[in-house]
Design an enzyme around this catalytic site. Structure first.
Site, mmCIF file in Angstrom:
data_model
loop_
_atom_site.group_PDB
_atom_site.id
_atom_site.type_symbol
_atom_site.label_atom_id
_atom_site.label_comp_id
_atom_site.label_asym_id
_atom_site.label_seq_id
_atom_site.Cartn_x
_atom_site.Cartn_y
_atom_site.Cartn_z
ATOM 1 C CG ASP A 1 -2.089 0.918 1.096
ATOM 2 O OD1 ASP A 1 -2.567 1.117 -0.033
ATOM 3 O OD2 ASP A 1 -2.553 1.444 2.135
ATOM 4 C CG ASN B 1 -7.237 0.440 1.153
ATOM 5 O OD1 ASN B 1 -7.752 -0.296 0.306
ATOM 6 N ND2 ASN B 1 -5.990 0.843 1.069
ATOM 7 C CG HIS C 1 -6.915 4.559 -0.073
ATOM 8 N ND1 HIS C 1 -5.589 4.308 0.169
ATOM 9 C CD2 HIS C 1 -7.233 3.802 -1.150
ATOM 10 C CE1 HIS C 1 -5.114 3.453 -0.716
ATOM 11 N NE2 HIS C 1 -6.110 3.129 -1.536
ATOM 12 N N GLY C 2 -9.019 5.972 3.461
ATOM 13 C CA GLY C 2 -9.480 6.956 4.435
ATOM 14 C C GLY C 2 -10.777 6.569 5.091
#
Length: 285
Positions: free
Chosen positions: A84, A236, A214-215
């Site tokens: 990642d 993720n 993401h996040g």
């Protein structure tokens, strides 16, 4: 999406998720206890899984990638190994020749768009030659988390339709868009995502690449399922799973190390199984 990687584990996992309308946890592991817990959760839940390592971990614990790869291959369910936020061009070149990753996030988002695109295209070609799938970030997701470079000093840039096409032209396999998501913790009011933008990006992809998000710190199960409903297949997670582990270690640091290891693994496994149900990936394999 590259048509030259029919046997790539990450792409097989995400293709099945796309067809089945569910999301797959892409979970960060910092140590062998995390790897063990995540794999056990996948097997107990009959769920696919993408196991993530950060570039920083490759320097701190270089043997972990080989232990993680062995665990993926020995598992009774589909699990792939992903690097990642690989932000160092030379490290990526070294990794593709020496380490058993199924996929790599070629993260050049700290460069301006044209340079980001040029480097991504070049490194994607190299990865594909080695059978490795590639994820890239369009726009720029703001913030930082433990293990990746902090882009907090750079302006967050939401993904545009033109950027989507540019990255598809670079032959990437997985797209991580910027839709108001941030790396790290959200402000007290929580995540404020542009789900309409996410839906439009998914429609624009038309199966040419899979969607990653993401996040996800501070996400609720409802928001998670809304994102998956708008096409996200690679979800993720970091703190979402590991916050309970960190709390357990802090509260029990005076206990014998063997007890900490066993019970810490159980904490992460329970939390992972819960989120596999949320994502809809439980009992899919």
């Amino acid at each position: 999406m590259s048509s030259t990687l029919p046997n790539n584990r990450t792409l097989q996992i995400l293709a099945a998720a796309d067809e089945g309308g569910y999301g797959v946890l892409a979970a960060i592991a910092y140590n062998v206890e995390h790897v063990t817990a995540l794999v056990r959760a996948a097997e107990a839940s009959h769920s696919p899984l993408i196991l993530l390592l950060f570039p920083s971990t490759l320097k701190q614990l270089p043997s972990l990638v080989f232990a993680a790869s062995a665990a993926c291959r020995a598992a009774s369910v589909p699990i792939s190994l992903h690097l990642d936020h690989a932000q160092d061009e030379q490290q990526i070149r070294d990794v593709v020749n020496t380490m058993p990753f199924d996929s790599i996030m070629v993260d050049m988002s700290h460069y301006e768009h044209e340079e980001n695109l040029r480097k991504t295209r070049e490194l994607t070609k190299l990865c594909h030659e080695r059978g490795i799938a590639v994820e890239a970030e369009s726009g720029r997701i703001n913030g930082g988390e433990d293990g990746i470079a902090d882009t907090g000093e750079l302006e967050a840039l939401l993904t545009s339709p033109d950027e989507v096409e540019d990255f598809l032209d670079a032959d990437i396999d997985i797209l991580a868009p910027s839709i108001g998501n941030i790396h790290g913790d959200y402000p007290p009011e929580g995540p404020k995502l542009d789900l309409g933008r996410l839906e439009r990006i998914h429609s624009q992809l038309r199966g040419r690449a899979r969607l990653a998000l993401h996040g996800t710190n501070d996400f609720s199960p409802k928001l998670t399922q809304e994102c998956i409903g708008n096409g996200v297949t690679k979800f993720n997670v970091n703190k979402l799973l590991l916050a309970s582990y960190h709390h357990f270690i802090k509260e029990n640091a005076d206990q014998p190390i063997t007890k900490l290891i066993d019970q810490g693994i159980e904490v992460v496994q329970r939390e992972t199984e819960k989120w596999m149900v949320v994502c809809g990936s439980a009992n899919r394999c």
